[in-house]
Design a protein around this motif. Structure first.
Motif, short mmCIF file in Angstrom:
data_model
loop_
_atom_site.label_atom_id
_atom_site.label_comp_id
_atom_site.label_asym_id
_atom_site.label_seq_id
_atom_site.Cartn_x
_atom_site.Cartn_y
_atom_site.Cartn_z
N LEU A 381 0.84 -1.20 0.00
CA LEU A 381 0.00 0.00 0.00
C LEU A 381 0.87 1.25 0.00
CD1 LEU A 381 -2.60 -1.14 2.70
CD2 LEU A 381 -3.01 -0.92 0.24
N ALA A 382 0.26 2.39 -0.22
CA ALA A 382 0.99 3.65 -0.18
C ALA A 382 1.62 3.79 1.20
CB ALA A 382 0.04 4.82 -0.45
N SER A 383 2.91 4.11 1.25
CA SER A 383 3.63 4.13 2.52
C SER A 383 4.18 5.51 2.87
CB SER A 383 4.78 3.12 2.50
OG SER A 383 5.63 3.35 1.39
N THR A 384 3.74 6.54 2.13
CA THR A 384 4.14 7.91 2.43
C THR A 384 2.93 8.66 2.95
OG1 THR A 384 5.79 7.88 0.66
CG2 THR A 384 5.12 10.05 1.52
N PRO A 385 2.96 9.09 4.21
CA PRO A 385 1.80 9.82 4.76
C PRO A 385 1.52 11.05 3.92
CG PRO A 385 3.31 9.20 6.51
CD PRO A 385 4.02 8.92 5.23
#
Length: 403
Positions: A381-385
């Motif tokens: 999944l997207a891992s950059t807040p």
């Protein structure tokens, strides 16, 4: 023996003519007076029948123009109310002016009345709604009427104002907008522009997270737009609000689909996002007052909801069987969230603002978005807040469009 005179009028003596009444006899040896003549057009002769009166020639009456228009509208039956009004006006003018066209006015009035009755019957029976669906089916080309969830498109005028054209394109290439929801509106009466805008703003934002379950994958520059029915399209049965993602900068476009739901995610990703959504929903219900000193009961009540949500998220994470590459990362995340649950539970039981702040701060440290980065990365999944630009609000609508 006398011979009786012949039958018929008395015979005048040969060579004599009776003088016209009121005139002296013609002199002997001259022709009698000619018969009386009338002048017409400056020349001697007999006046034609029906065109001569005591004041000279009488021209034919003109045809009333409003009567002609009433007949045209009645035959076309496009705007029956207009034809009916024109017919009534024409009849009044004809009577007052002595013009021709009464038959056309009556025919236009009758046809328009029939057309108006048919329109009312069609509206009552839902026929126009079926016609509208047929129009939409036939408008699968460059029309906003047939846009469906998951489709991407370009609009010649951008995503603000009025539009009727939308050229479908692949979501993999640059595009102006991506449809993430279609809302069907109830009722027959047009609710008005303001009511439609308010409904679209509320419903589209509520449905956004169902299309993009992974909020981290939604760029901060993306805004929510919507296409709403116009008064004209509503009459034909248009009852749909189309919710659209687009860049907040009208000069920029999107590239790639933003969809992150069951159609694009695997079972493990869905399980994680569903568990995370429980906590997100509780965090979104934060009290209206920013400071606990102003409303301590409101803050402690909210803290209790957060603690319950954390307990539910931990349960869901531990109940799922994760793949080998993500099992440890998700387990560590669950342990941290369990610790946060205890801190928020203590905040919920605080008797004063200082105690509440102490435990709430401890709870925030272990519910910080960065604690889930490792688990997200392991699940693909997207891992950059998300980082929002100053003044930017992801839940703020940017505009609407009318069909």
């Amino acid at each position: 023996m006398s011979i009786p005179p012949p039958h018929g009028p008395p015979q005048e003596p040969q060579g004599q003519h009776p003088a016209p009444q009121g005139r002296p006899p013609a002199p002997r040896g001259q022709a009698p007076y000619p018969p009386p003549q009338f002048t017409y057009g400056g020349q001697p002769g007999l006046a034609p029948y029906g065109l001569y009166g005591p004041y000279g020639p009488r021209p034919p009456a003109v045809v009333n123009g409003v009567a002609v228009a009433a007949l045209v509208f009645g035959v076309l039956c496009l705007v029956p109310a207009v034809g009916l009004v024109l017919g009534l006006v024409a009849l009044r003018q004809i009577k007052r002016r002595g013009e021709r066209g009464r038959g056309m006015a009556i025919a236009g009035t009758a046809l328009s009345s029939l057309g108006l009755a048919l329109w009312v019957a069609a509206l009552a029976s839902g026929v126009l709604a079926d016609v509208w669906e047929g129009v939409k089916d036939g408008a699968r080309g460059d029309s906003v009427l047939a846009l469906a969830k998951g489709e991407c498109f370009d609009s010649p005028g951008g995503l603000e104002g009025w539009t009727a054209d939308a050229r479908r394109v692949s979501c993999a290439r640059e595009h102006d907008g991506e449809v993430f929801a279609v809302v069907r509106l109830p009722g027959d009466r047009y609710p008005g522009d303001d009511a439609l805008t308010d409904t679209a703003d509320e419903r589209c934002h509520d449905l956004r997270d169902a299309y993009v379950m992974d909020g981290w994958a939604l760029p901060a520059t993306v805004g929510v737009y919507y296409l709403v029915p116009s008064r004209e399209s509503w009459r034909f049965g248009d009852r749909e609000i189309v919710c659209v993602f687009g860049d907040q900068d009208p000069r920029k476009t999107l590239t790639g689909s933003l969809r992150r739901d069951g159609t694009t995610l695997d079972a493990h990703q869905l399980a994680y996002l569903e568990a995370e959504a429980v906590l997100d929903a509780a965090l979104d219900e934060s009290p209206g007052s920013e400071y606990p000193e102003d409303d301590l009961p409101g803050h402690t009540e909210w803290a209790a909801k957060v603690a319950d949500a954390l307990a539910e998220e931990v349960r869901m994470l531990r109940a799922h069987e994760w793949p080998a590459g993500a099992e440890r990362a998700v387990g560590d995340l669950a342990a941290g969230l369990e610790e946060a649950e205890g801190a928020w539970a203590k905040a919920a039981g605080a008797d004063d603002a200082d105690t509440y702040i102490e435990h709430a701060d401890a709870g925030w440290e272990v519910t910080d978005p960065y604690v889930s980065v490792t688990a997200r990365h392991a699940l693909g999944l997207a891992s950059t807040p998300p980082e929002y630009e100053e003044g930017a609000e992801r839940d703020t609508g940017d505009g609407g469009m009318k069909v």
